[in-house]
Enzyme design. Structure first.
Site, PDB file in Angstrom:
ATOM      1  N   ASP A 187       0.819  -1.213   0.000  1.00 28.40           N
ATOM      2  CA  ASP A 187       0.000   0.000   0.000  1.00 28.40           C
ATOM      3  C   ASP A 187       0.856   1.267   0.000  1.00 28.40           C
ATOM      4  O   ASP A 187       2.067   1.210   0.220  1.00 28.40           O
ATOM      5  CB  ASP A 187      -0.961  -0.003   1.207  1.00 28.40           C
ATOM      6  CG  ASP A 187      -0.300  -0.494   2.488  1.00 28.40           C
ATOM      7  OD1 ASP A 187       0.941  -0.440   2.585  1.00 28.40           O
ATOM      8  OD2 ASP A 187      -1.022  -0.928   3.392  1.00 28.40           O
ATOM      9  N   ASN A 189      -7.052  -3.098  14.652  1.00 29.04           N
ATOM     10  CA  ASN A 189      -8.462  -3.288  14.281  1.00 29.04           C
ATOM     11  C   ASN A 189      -8.650  -4.463  13.317  1.00 29.04           C
ATOM     12  O   ASN A 189      -9.733  -4.658  12.772  1.00 29.04           O
ATOM     13  CB  ASN A 189      -9.042  -2.001  13.677  1.00 29.04           C
ATOM     14  CG  ASN A 189      -8.396  -1.616  12.343  1.00 29.04           C
ATOM     15  OD1 ASN A 189      -7.532  -2.312  11.825  1.00 29.04           O
ATOM     16  ND2 ASN A 189      -8.823  -0.494  11.785  1.00 29.04           N
ATOM     17  N   HIS A 238      -7.027  -4.922  10.386  1.00 31.35           N
ATOM     18  CA  HIS A 238      -6.810  -4.682   8.956  1.00 31.35           C
ATOM     19  C   HIS A 238      -5.557  -5.391   8.469  1.00 31.35           C
ATOM     20  O   HIS A 238      -4.635  -5.643   9.228  1.00 31.35           O
ATOM     21  CB  HIS A 238      -6.809  -3.182   8.619  1.00 31.35           C
ATOM     22  CG  HIS A 238      -5.596  -2.419   9.051  1.00 31.35           C
ATOM     23  ND1 HIS A 238      -5.603  -1.056   9.221  1.00 31.35           N
ATOM     24  CD2 HIS A 238      -4.334  -2.804   9.333  1.00 31.35           C
ATOM     25  CE1 HIS A 238      -4.404  -0.651   9.576  1.00 31.35           C
ATOM     26  NE2 HIS A 238      -3.622  -1.694   9.652  1.00 31.35           N
ATOM     27  N   GLU A 257      -9.535  -2.065   5.587  1.00 34.25           N
ATOM     28  CA  GLU A 257     -10.062  -1.737   6.909  1.00 34.25           C
ATOM     29  C   GLU A 257     -11.364  -2.499   7.172  1.00 34.25           C
ATOM     30  O   GLU A 257     -12.074  -2.867   6.228  1.00 34.25           O
ATOM     31  CB  GLU A 257     -10.369  -0.231   6.973  1.00 34.25           C
ATOM     32  CG  GLU A 257      -9.169   0.681   6.755  1.00 34.25           C
ATOM     33  CD  GLU A 257      -8.334   0.879   8.010  1.00 34.25           C
ATOM     34  OE1 GLU A 257      -8.251  -0.029   8.852  1.00 34.25           O
ATOM     35  OE2 GLU A 257      -7.754   1.974   8.147  1.00 34.25           O
TER      36      GLU A 257
HETATM   37  P1  PGA Z   1       2.284  -1.793  12.878  1.00 35.43           P
HETATM   38  O1  PGA Z   1       1.139  -1.760  11.784  1.00 35.43           O
HETATM   39  O2  PGA Z   1       3.287  -2.784  12.376  1.00 35.43           O
HETATM   40  O3  PGA Z   1       2.843  -0.399  12.901  1.00 35.43           O
HETATM   41  O4  PGA Z   1       1.663  -2.213  14.145  1.00 35.43           O
HETATM   42  C1  PGA Z   1       0.648  -2.972  11.318  1.00 35.43           C
HETATM   43  C2  PGA Z   1      -0.429  -2.717  10.297  1.00 35.43           C
HETATM   44  O5  PGA Z   1      -1.149  -1.706  10.446  1.00 35.43           O
HETATM   45  O6  PGA Z   1      -0.584  -3.522   9.388  1.00 35.43           O
END
Ligand code: PGA
Length: 249
Positions: free
Chosen positions: A72, A141, A143, A148
């Site tokens: 992304d 969350n 995702h 999302e």
């Molecule tokens: P993080 O993010 O590694 O900063 O916890 C993970 C994600 O949002 O996929």
């Protein structure tokens, strides 16, 4: 530990996890040098990327035939912007393992047309032969990529509106200023991710324990996009003890 289809390995801490996975990826590359790697940003894979850089410096990992696709990118952000995911990857992985620009595929956050850019990316993945190993983090969350939680999920690479919690957790890339985190992004879709031949999801820290528990033991639901990984035939989940707290027997 669980009757899930997913293969789960728990490590004592983040460092041990990163070292073990880096060794494993380096061994995979030694066996098959031309691999298409799907890569993730975020705090979670940083140690792994640095470990791979260390292995490369010791001559123990060869990335010269690898092709990469990142999951992304922020929409409206140029790859030269220090807050871009492209800049993040340059800093934490690409320059360390000496991946040449022509080996790297990235969504352009500054493309003239989002839909065309997303279609270009899916076509590029297909013409590279598909992704061999997809690395994933997981948001608190649930995702994966920027898919999302929602009533519906998209299969293909698409433009997304980011949740406030996701923008907050990306603020560090923009000098801690949430208001500067773009409101939208381009992301590989659920189908683009699930088409990878093999998936490795990493989660560390206690803030991930709940979504990991739901991913492993919960139902498949668009409210937790990572739960769709239960449908994939070849998924490994690498956890530290804190992230595994909800599934430990
Ligand atoms: P993080 O993010 O590694 O900063 O916890 C993970 C994600 O949002 O996929």
């Amino acid at each position: 530990m669980s009757d899930s289809y997913l293969t789960i390995t728990v490590f004592r801490d983040e460092r041990e996890l990163a070292k073990s996975l880096a060794d494993r990826l380096a061994a995979d590359l030694a066996r098959q040098p031309r691999q298409v790697l799907g890569l993730a940003t975020g705090r979670t894979p940083v140690r792994l990327y640095h470990e791979l850089g260390t292995l490369r410096a010791k001559g123990r990992a060869d990335f010269s035939h690898v092709v990469t696709f990142n999951l992304d990118e922020f929409w409206g952000v140029s790859p030269r912007d220090p807050g871009s995911y492209r800049a993040f990857m340059d800093e934490h992985l690409f320059r360390r393992v000496e991946i040449r620009p022509e080996q790297i595929n990235f969504l352009r956050g500054d493309a003239p047309d989002a839909d065309q850019e997303c279609a270009r990316y899916d076509a590029a993945i297909a013409s590279a032969g598909g992704i061999d190993i997809q690395l994933l983090g997981i948001g608190t969350n649930g995702h994966i990529g920027f898919n999302e939680p929602a009533r519906e999920l998209a299969a293909r690479t698409h433009r997304v509106r980011l949740k406030e919690s996701t923008r907050r957790s990306n603020a560090a890339l923009f000098d801690g200023d949430v208001s500067r985190v773009p409101a939208e992004a381009l992301s590989m879709g659920m189908g683009s991710i699930l088409r990878a031949r093999h998936i490795v999801l990493i989660a560390t820290g206690k803030s991930k324990a709940r979504c990991v528990q739901q991913l492993v033991n919960g139902p498949i639901t668009t409210k937790l996009p990572a739960s769709f990984l239960q449908l994939h035939a070849s998924v490994e989940i690498f956890l530290d003890t804190a992230a595994a707290a909800g599934i430990a027997s």
